[in-house]
Design an enzyme around this catalytic site. Structure first.
Site, PDB file in Angstrom:
ATOM      1  N   ARG A  94      12.585 -80.205 -62.026  1.00 55.06           N
ATOM      2  CA  ARG A  94      12.253 -80.050 -60.677  1.00 55.06           C
ATOM      3  C   ARG A  94      12.697 -81.622 -59.908  1.00 55.06           C
ATOM      4  O   ARG A  94      12.493 -82.576 -60.600  1.00 55.06           O
ATOM      5  CB  ARG A  94      10.755 -79.856 -60.559  1.00 55.06           C
ATOM      6  CG  ARG A  94      10.110 -78.639 -60.741  1.00 55.06           C
ATOM      7  CD  ARG A  94      10.611 -77.650 -59.415  1.00 55.06           C
ATOM      8  NE  ARG A  94      10.135 -76.272 -60.018  1.00 55.06           N
ATOM      9  CZ  ARG A  94      10.562 -75.351 -60.736  1.00 55.06           C
ATOM     10  NH1 ARG A  94      11.813 -75.517 -61.405  1.00 55.06           N
ATOM     11  NH2 ARG A  94      10.111 -74.075 -61.054  1.00 55.06           N
ATOM     12  N   HIS A 115      20.513 -75.313 -58.558  1.00 59.90           N
ATOM     13  CA  HIS A 115      19.335 -74.824 -59.230  1.00 59.90           C
ATOM     14  C   HIS A 115      19.629 -73.564 -59.837  1.00 59.90           C
ATOM     15  O   HIS A 115      19.358 -72.497 -59.255  1.00 59.90           O
ATOM     16  CB  HIS A 115      18.248 -74.406 -58.048  1.00 59.90           C
ATOM     17  CG  HIS A 115      16.848 -74.414 -58.965  1.00 59.90           C
ATOM     18  ND1 HIS A 115      15.698 -74.845 -58.504  1.00 59.90           N
ATOM     19  CD2 HIS A 115      16.446 -73.999 -60.196  1.00 59.90           C
ATOM     20  CE1 HIS A 115      14.627 -74.580 -59.032  1.00 59.90           C
ATOM     21  NE2 HIS A 115      15.203 -74.030 -60.386  1.00 59.90           N
TER      22      HIS A 115
HETATM   23  P1  NDP Z   1       6.427 -75.365 -70.915  1.00 59.53           P
HETATM   24  O1  NDP Z   1       5.243 -75.284 -70.210  1.00 59.53           O
HETATM   25  O2  NDP Z   1       6.723 -74.320 -72.119  1.00 59.53           O
HETATM   26  O3  NDP Z   1       6.739 -76.760 -71.607  1.00 59.53           O
HETATM   27  C1  NDP Z   1       6.647 -77.994 -70.965  1.00 59.53           C
HETATM   28  C2  NDP Z   1       6.523 -79.255 -72.029  1.00 59.53           C
HETATM   29  O4  NDP Z   1       6.166 -80.262 -71.222  1.00 59.53           O
HETATM   30  C3  NDP Z   1       5.753 -79.000 -73.143  1.00 59.53           C
HETATM   31  O5  NDP Z   1       6.162 -79.562 -74.098  1.00 59.53           O
HETATM   32  C4  NDP Z   1       4.593 -80.005 -72.632  1.00 59.53           C
HETATM   33  O6  NDP Z   1       3.784 -80.793 -73.572  1.00 59.53           O
HETATM   34  C5  NDP Z   1       5.075 -81.091 -71.872  1.00 59.53           C
HETATM   35  N1  NDP Z   1       4.311 -81.884 -70.965  1.00 59.53           N
HETATM   36  C6  NDP Z   1       3.770 -81.414 -69.959  1.00 59.53           C
HETATM   37  N2  NDP Z   1       3.322 -82.378 -69.358  1.00 59.53           N
HETATM   38  C7  NDP Z   1       3.526 -83.371 -69.854  1.00 59.53           C
HETATM   39  C8  NDP Z   1       3.072 -84.846 -69.791  1.00 59.53           C
HETATM   40  N3  NDP Z   1       2.438 -85.364 -68.775  1.00 59.53           N
HETATM   41  N4  NDP Z   1       3.619 -85.679 -70.584  1.00 59.53           N
HETATM   42  C9  NDP Z   1       4.467 -85.420 -71.561  1.00 59.53           C
HETATM   43  N5  NDP Z   1       4.781 -83.909 -72.044  1.00 59.53           N
HETATM   44  C10 NDP Z   1       4.518 -83.161 -70.829  1.00 59.53           C
HETATM   45  O7  NDP Z   1       7.680 -75.142 -69.842  1.00 59.53           O
HETATM   46  P2  NDP Z   1       9.174 -74.485 -69.967  1.00 59.53           P
HETATM   47  O8  NDP Z   1       9.597 -75.162 -71.117  1.00 59.53           O
HETATM   48  O9  NDP Z   1       8.992 -73.094 -69.996  1.00 59.53           O
HETATM   49  O10 NDP Z   1       9.501 -74.878 -68.626  1.00 59.53           O
HETATM   50  C11 NDP Z   1       9.765 -76.335 -68.239  1.00 59.53           C
HETATM   51  C12 NDP Z   1       9.829 -76.426 -66.481  1.00 59.53           C
HETATM   52  O11 NDP Z   1      11.355 -76.150 -66.686  1.00 59.53           O
HETATM   53  C13 NDP Z   1       9.424 -75.500 -65.856  1.00 59.53           C
HETATM   54  O12 NDP Z   1       8.021 -76.050 -65.418  1.00 59.53           O
HETATM   55  C14 NDP Z   1      10.562 -75.652 -64.633  1.00 59.53           C
HETATM   56  O13 NDP Z   1      10.134 -76.530 -63.789  1.00 59.53           O
HETATM   57  C15 NDP Z   1      11.730 -75.864 -65.020  1.00 59.53           C
HETATM   58  N6  NDP Z   1      12.562 -74.762 -65.099  1.00 59.53           N
HETATM   59  C16 NDP Z   1      13.833 -75.244 -64.364  1.00 59.53           C
HETATM   60  C17 NDP Z   1      14.750 -74.072 -64.232  1.00 59.53           C
HETATM   61  C18 NDP Z   1      15.854 -74.490 -63.600  1.00 59.53           C
HETATM   62  O14 NDP Z   1      16.680 -73.304 -63.517  1.00 59.53           O
HETATM   63  N7  NDP Z   1      16.296 -75.326 -63.226  1.00 59.53           N
HETATM   64  C19 NDP Z   1      14.484 -72.766 -65.014  1.00 59.53           C
HETATM   65  C20 NDP Z   1      13.274 -72.662 -65.712  1.00 59.53           C
HETATM   66  C21 NDP Z   1      12.291 -73.706 -65.748  1.00 59.53           C
HETATM   67  P3  NDP Z   1       2.790 -79.843 -74.500  1.00 59.53           P
HETATM   68  O15 NDP Z   1       3.841 -79.129 -75.683  1.00 59.53           O
HETATM   69  O16 NDP Z   1       1.944 -80.761 -75.462  1.00 59.53           O
HETATM   70  O17 NDP Z   1       2.063 -78.738 -73.825  1.00 59.53           O
HETATM   71  C1  OXD Z   2      11.806 -71.599 -62.962  1.00 57.21           C
HETATM   72  C2  OXD Z   2      12.994 -71.873 -62.171  1.00 57.21           C
HETATM   73  O1  OXD Z   2      10.823 -72.290 -62.968  1.00 57.21           O
HETATM   74  O2  OXD Z   2      13.946 -70.918 -62.212  1.00 57.21           O
HETATM   75  O3  OXD Z   2      11.713 -70.500 -63.411  1.00 57.21           O
HETATM   76  O4  OXD Z   2      12.949 -72.847 -61.611  1.00 57.21           O
END
Ligand code: NDP
Ligand code: OXD
Length: 306
Positions: A221, A269
């Site tokens: 993000r 994006h």
């Molecule tokens: P998940 O919830 O599966 O993974 C999130 C990861 O971040 C987990 O490993 C989590 O730790 C870690 N995390 C969360 N908070 C913290 C913190 N404070 N400190 C350290 N680690 C942290 O999400 P996804 O992998 O499915 O997606 C991640 C993000 O990617 C989405 O939230 C979205 O914003 C972005 N995204 C962007 C897209 C794009 O097109 N650009 C498309 C899809 C998603 P833990 O494993 O310990 O819970």
């Molecule tokens: C998502 C994205 O969060 O597309 O899936 O950014």
């Protein structure tokens, strides 16, 4: 069963038809103000009015992985919010990040510029050992990216909230290990959810802790990154550049310095798009499971914000 669809910026008709085909016994409608309350909502960045009116929901399905836009709203208490769990996004994210990492490591951007200038030139091969890739966020997408990057034999490190153990990845967890994670990272990939804990996480202090000449890839993000700190560190020579797919304001405003910066690559994006068919199969399957009282994956923890 009634399903209401309210997805800002999304062409509704194919979704309505797809959901209807996947759940033939349900009534699937496009939400309009004042509509009767449904059992399940399929949403992307809906207005607050949507939740104020939809008081009988049993489940809220977000058609993306990130729920930061939803978490800003007043949601009905106790109703599960379910995010997309891969649904075809992780392979796209792996393609995007591998491309950006290799483009930087192999200096293909530099070769492209040389070729455009009619220059036949070689650059000294770089050592893999010097290009440790650090992935912030080792969830559904981060893990898949790490798995894909292993093919290129670059040193890999991952940082998450809770401790993990993944073959071939040096894992770090929590705030206590954040600086150690950053210190040996040469290419930083952000795949964190946007929460109060992770907003502005890439700033002057944290980015200064990366290896000299480090490179930043933000695919999570825009609000994870402090734009002016990134530019200042690139211009001062501490950072080599960045590939950015996400921005504080989207579309990226025409006058934003990222557009024209010679060391910043911008994409709109698009690193991992929501795939309609895969998403509908996943959402419909989870609605059926919830109706049967079965557990489902991908429920957001409101206290964590993701
Ligand atoms: P998940 O919830 O599966 O993974 C999130 C990861 O971040 C987990 O490993 C989590 O730790 C870690 N995390 C969360 N908070 C913290 C913190 N404070 N400190 C350290 N680690 C942290 O999400 P996804 O992998 O499915 O997606 C991640 C993000 O990617 C989405 O939230 C979205 O914003 C972005 N995204 C962007 C897209 C794009 O097109 N650009 C498309 C899809 C998603 P833990 O494993 O310990 O819970
Ligand atoms: C998502 C994205 O969060 O597309 O899936 O950014």
């Amino acid at each position: 069963m009634r399903i209401t669809f309210c997805c800002t910026g999304t062409k509704a008709q194919p979704w309505l038809e797809g959901l209807q085909a996947a759940l033939p016994g349900a009534v699937v409608d496009l939400w309009t103000a004042g509509a009767a309350s449904a059992d399940y909502a399929v949403v992307w960045a809906p207005p607050q009015q949507f939740f104020d009116e939809q008081t009988g929901l049993k489940g809220i399905f977000n058609i993306g992985a990130g729920v930061d836009a939803l978490m800003k709203l007043r949601l009905p208490p106790g109703v599960p919010v379910v995010r997309l769990d891969d649904a075809g996004m992780s392979v796209q994210m792996a393609e995007y990040v591998c491309h950006a990492v290799i483009r930087h490591f192999r200096e293909f951007d530099g070769y492209e510029a040389d070729v455009n200038a009619g220059k036949w030139s070689y650059r000294k091969p770089r050592s893999r050992a010097d290009f440790s890739v650090g992935i912030m966020g080792m969830g559904v997408l981060g893990e898949r990216v790490a798995q894909a990057l292993q093919a290129f034999e670059l040193p890999l490190r991952g940082w998450s909230r809770s401790p993990k153990s993944l073959p071939g990845v040096q894992c770090f967890a929590g705030e206590a290990q954040f600086h150690d994670f950053l210190a040996a990272t040469r290419i930083l990939v952000c795949l964190l959810p946007l929460t109060p804990d992770t907003r502005d996480i890439m700033n002057r202090d944290t980015l200064s802790r990366l290896q000299p000449d480090a490179y930043v890839i933000n695919v999570a993000r825009g609000a994870h990154l402090v734009d002016e700190d990134l530019i200042a560190l690139i211009d001062s020579g501490h950072l080599a550049g960045a590939t950015l797919d996400v921005f504080r304001t989207e579309p990226l405003p025409a006058q934003h310095p990222f557009w024209k910066h010679p060391k910043i690559t911008v994409t709109p994006h698009t690193s991992a798009r929501t795939l309609r068919e895969e998403s509908i199969v996943q959402i419909a399957g989870k609605i059926v499971a919830l109706e049967r009282g079965e557990p489902i994956a991908g429920i957001v923890n409101p206290a964590r914000g993701y």
